[in-house]
Motif scaffolding. Structure first.
Motif, PDB file in Angstrom:
ATOM      1  N   ASN A   1       4.433 -23.596  32.264  1.00 44.61           N
ATOM      2  CA  ASN A   1       5.176 -22.539  31.579  1.00 44.61           C
ATOM      3  C   ASN A   1       5.381 -21.320  32.468  1.00 44.61           C
ATOM      4  O   ASN A   1       6.474 -20.742  32.531  1.00 44.61           O
ATOM      5  CB  ASN A   1       4.447 -22.127  30.297  1.00 44.61           C
ATOM      6  CG  ASN A   1       4.628 -23.125  29.164  1.00 44.61           C
ATOM      7  OD1 ASN A   1       5.486 -23.996  29.232  1.00 44.61           O
ATOM      8  ND2 ASN A   1       3.804 -23.008  28.140  1.00 44.61           N
ATOM      9  N   ILE A   2       4.304 -20.913  33.133  1.00 45.41           N
ATOM     10  CA  ILE A   2       4.402 -19.711  33.965  1.00 45.41           C
ATOM     11  C   ILE A   2       5.316 -19.950  35.160  1.00 45.41           C
ATOM     12  O   ILE A   2       6.169 -19.114  35.490  1.00 45.41           O
ATOM     13  CB  ILE A   2       3.004 -19.241  34.393  1.00 45.41           C
ATOM     14  CG1 ILE A   2       2.309 -18.577  33.192  1.00 45.41           C
ATOM     15  CG2 ILE A   2       3.078 -18.274  35.579  1.00 45.41           C
ATOM     16  CD1 ILE A   2       0.935 -18.044  33.455  1.00 45.41           C
TER      17      ILE A   2
ATOM     18  N   ASN B   1       8.354 -18.901  31.587  1.00 48.39           N
ATOM     19  CA  ASN B   1       8.212 -18.697  30.148  1.00 48.39           C
ATOM     20  C   ASN B   1       7.721 -17.280  29.868  1.00 48.39           C
ATOM     21  O   ASN B   1       6.622 -16.901  30.273  1.00 48.39           O
ATOM     22  CB  ASN B   1       7.225 -19.728  29.579  1.00 48.39           C
ATOM     23  CG  ASN B   1       7.047 -19.609  28.088  1.00 48.39           C
ATOM     24  OD1 ASN B   1       6.369 -18.702  27.615  1.00 48.39           O
ATOM     25  ND2 ASN B   1       7.640 -20.531  27.347  1.00 48.39           N
TER      26      ASN B   1
ATOM     27  N   GLN C   1      -0.091 -27.100  30.691  1.00 49.07           N
ATOM     28  CA  GLN C   1       1.021 -26.506  29.975  1.00 49.07           C
ATOM     29  C   GLN C   1       1.214 -25.055  30.378  1.00 49.07           C
ATOM     30  O   GLN C   1       2.337 -24.601  30.613  1.00 49.07           O
ATOM     31  CB  GLN C   1       0.797 -26.591  28.463  1.00 49.07           C
ATOM     32  CG  GLN C   1       2.016 -26.204  27.637  1.00 49.07           C
ATOM     33  CD  GLN C   1       3.186 -27.143  27.868  1.00 49.07           C
ATOM     34  OE1 GLN C   1       3.117 -28.323  27.588  1.00 49.07           O
ATOM     35  NE2 GLN C   1       4.284 -26.616  28.407  1.00 49.07           N
ATOM     36  N   GLN C   2       0.112 -24.305  30.448  1.00 47.51           N
ATOM     37  CA  GLN C   2       0.201 -22.906  30.886  1.00 47.51           C
ATOM     38  C   GLN C   2       0.720 -22.834  32.313  1.00 47.51           C
ATOM     39  O   GLN C   2       1.573 -21.993  32.636  1.00 47.51           O
ATOM     40  CB  GLN C   2      -1.159 -22.221  30.792  1.00 47.51           C
ATOM     41  CG  GLN C   2      -1.125 -20.769  31.213  1.00 47.51           C
ATOM     42  CD  GLN C   2      -2.505 -20.155  31.398  1.00 47.51           C
ATOM     43  OE1 GLN C   2      -3.475 -20.870  31.642  1.00 47.51           O
ATOM     44  NE2 GLN C   2      -2.593 -18.846  31.284  1.00 47.51           N
TER      45      GLN C   2
ATOM     46  N   ARG D   1       1.306 -12.975  28.209  1.00 48.12           N
ATOM     47  CA  ARG D   1      -0.118 -13.185  27.929  1.00 48.12           C
ATOM     48  C   ARG D   1      -0.945 -13.064  29.202  1.00 48.12           C
ATOM     49  O   ARG D   1      -1.998 -12.416  29.221  1.00 48.12           O
ATOM     50  CB  ARG D   1      -0.341 -14.555  27.287  1.00 48.12           C
ATOM     51  CG  ARG D   1      -0.090 -14.603  25.804  1.00 48.12           C
ATOM     52  CD  ARG D   1      -0.634 -15.876  25.186  1.00 48.12           C
ATOM     53  NE  ARG D   1       0.125 -17.040  25.602  1.00 48.12           N
ATOM     54  CZ  ARG D   1       1.200 -17.500  24.969  1.00 48.12           C
ATOM     55  NH1 ARG D   1       1.638 -16.861  23.890  1.00 48.12           N
ATOM     56  NH2 ARG D   1       1.827 -18.570  25.394  1.00 48.12           N
TER      57      ARG D   1
ATOM     58  N   GLU E   1       4.331 -16.731  27.895  1.00 45.52           N
ATOM     59  CA  GLU E   1       3.149 -17.092  28.684  1.00 45.52           C
ATOM     60  C   GLU E   1       2.895 -16.047  29.765  1.00 45.52           C
ATOM     61  O   GLU E   1       1.745 -15.680  30.049  1.00 45.52           O
ATOM     62  CB  GLU E   1       3.364 -18.457  29.315  1.00 45.52           C
ATOM     63  CG  GLU E   1       2.089 -19.144  29.767  1.00 45.52           C
ATOM     64  CD  GLU E   1       1.301 -19.753  28.614  1.00 45.52           C
ATOM     65  OE1 GLU E   1       0.265 -19.144  28.244  1.00 45.52           O
ATOM     66  OE2 GLU E   1       1.709 -20.801  28.109  1.00 45.52           O
TER      67      GLU E   1
END
Length: 251
Positions: free
Chosen positions: A211-212, A216, A207-208, A222, A219
């Motif tokens: 997302n990146i 996103n 998911q990360q 972060r 994300e």
């Protein structure tokens, strides 16, 4: 702007194999990550072609560090399946000491993958004096050029670590770019001398990852904060102590 992200892998691992608990990405996860990339509105480009492509969507560059056996046995077949070229950065002492190992990377080079220097011995350059840094950067560049017939113009810094002396010597030796491990994107119209990379770890979630690559913002913020925190710690603590603490946390 058109964005480019450089992905940084280390070893790939078969299921349930005893590998690096931090950096060894399981081959099934790697395949899923490649499938995510294939589904993006963008393209994978060879590292040697930075700045040569203008296309909508994100551009992705795939790199591997440290010269693991999985480069040839696991990464290469899967990259061939997707039709993509990657860059492999190897501490050149490994190539000198084991001719059969060098022959495997010649196979990758012949297939169109970039083989680049990663220092001679993988020592962290800021821990060395100027003469030692010169030896690491110069000798590894020469070995790669001799073995693979390339200009060896792009170097991946061991551990992504550097100081002002590193940058000065690298520029004097004719390196076009250095690869760090600082998270970030590049504008495809203008690439900095010190290129950012996103290090993909064993615990990087799909998911990360998606997302990146899809941009996103939460994300990305972060990941940027975490990278900045890591770099701040590196300025305070010795490199070897950081490595020891890092692996103890994952043991």
């Amino acid at each position: 702007m058109n964005r480019c992200i450089i992905l940084n892998y280390h070893a790939l691992a078969e299921p349930n194999s005893l590998q690096d608990p931090i950096y060894a990405v399981e081959i099934a996860a790697f395949r899923q990550q490649m499938e995510i990339i294939a589904g993006l509105d963008g393209k994978v480009i060879p590292l040697s072609e930075l700045g040569q492509h203008e296309a909508p969507g994100i551009q992705v560059v795939i790199t591997f560090d440290d010269g693991h056996a999985s480069d040839v046995h696991l990464a290469y077949p899967l990259l061939e399946e997707f039709g993509w070229k990657a860059a492999f950065f190897v501490p050149t002492q490994k190539l000198i000491e084991a001719p059969q190992f060098a022959a495997q990377y010649q196979q990758l080079a012949t297939a169109g993958h970039y083989i680049g220097p990663h220092g001679s011995t993988h020592r962290y350059l800021p821990d060395l004096n100027a003469i030692q840094q010169l030896q690491e950067l110069r000798d590894s560049k020469m070995v790669v050029a001799q073995l693979f017939g390339s200009a060896a113009a792009i170097c991946a810094l061991p551990g992504g670590k550097y100081n002002k002396t590193t940058l000065r010597i690298a520029q004097e030796l004719g390196y076009k770019h250095l690869l760090s491990t600082q998270f970030g994107f590049c504008d495809t119209r203008e690439f900095p001398y010190l290129l950012p990379r996103w290090t993909i770890k064993r615990d990087t979630s799909l998911q990360q990852f998606e997302n990146i690559l899809r941009g996103n913002r939460a994300e990305i913020r972060r990941a940027t904060r975490n990278s900045f925190f890591k770099k701040t710690i590196q300025k305070i603590l010795p490199n070897q102590l950081i490595d020891t603490l890092n692996y103890r946390m994952h043991s």
